[in-house]
Enzyme design. Sequence first.
Site, PDB file in Angstrom:
ATOM      1  N   LYS A   1      -0.489   4.679   4.725  1.00 33.51           N
ATOM      2  CA  LYS A   1      -1.307   3.699   5.441  1.00 33.51           C
ATOM      3  C   LYS A   1      -0.727   3.439   6.827  1.00 33.51           C
ATOM      4  O   LYS A   1       0.472   3.257   6.979  1.00 33.51           O
ATOM      5  CB  LYS A   1      -1.412   2.395   4.649  1.00 33.51           C
TER       6      LYS A   1
ATOM      7  N   HIS B   1       0.836  -1.195   0.000  1.00 32.09           N
ATOM      8  CA  HIS B   1       0.000   0.000   0.000  1.00 32.09           C
ATOM      9  C   HIS B   1       0.877   1.255   0.000  1.00 32.09           C
ATOM     10  O   HIS B   1       2.081   1.184   0.225  1.00 32.09           O
ATOM     11  CB  HIS B   1      -0.909   0.032   1.230  1.00 32.09           C
TER      12      HIS B   1
END
Length: 267
Positions: A158, A154
């Site tokens: 995040k 990600h």
Amino acid sequence: MKIGIVGAAGRMGRMLVKQVSETAGCVISGGTEPAGSPFAGKDITALAGLDASGILIGEDPAALFETADAVIDFTAPEATIAHARLAAEKGKIHIIGTTGLTNEQQAQVTACGDRAVIVQGANMSLGVNLLAQLTRKVAHILDDEFDIEILEMHHHHKVDAPSGTALLLGKAAAAGRGVDHDQVADRGRDGITGARKRGDIGYAVLRGGNVVGDHTVIFAAENERIELTHKAGDRSIFARGAVRAALWARGKAPGNYDMMDVLGLGD
């Protein structure tokens, strides 16, 4: 259907505002940001890049739940618990895409399903939920001669790891094998760890750039490997799924539902 958005000024919030505004049968009823946010008082649709609607972002979630038929929530665990309680108090639909909840926090959210329609998904995309079903079926077919590893990547913003989607996939694999996920999950390796324990479900986490979300489930045995992969190119797939969940939830009895229910993918 009147849909409200908590965390309306965030990246996902703006995407949700746009998706609701562009979906037939839905209207934006309002949105909120935490008290003191610089976005409070801003036009919610203008902030999402659409024409101004005159609907201003507020700071009171209780007022939002009062006027909305459903509220979509991609915020943070503590906020989501508070929102679930409001949904229960007012008997509303609560669509939850928040990840990173502890078992205790999840129990608090689940308890609110006695009086609210709660649809919760670690990932709202159709493709990811299909991947979870495939993972469960493959894990059921293959014995523990096949090691299961889950790799996810990600963007660098995040905050939780492994991702909620990775855990969704790991739990699907565990269900396929008929084992307790928490007993076999290996969520981090560092240093001299020793040989891999047979039957474990391993996790590997990558963070960097602006990656929306890549997930791969690997089944690895001697001399062969099966890989199931999903790559998200844009957050709109999550917004689209969340709005679909809200429409599906209309008229449902109070309870706890997930995207498998929404998409008719349950066994």
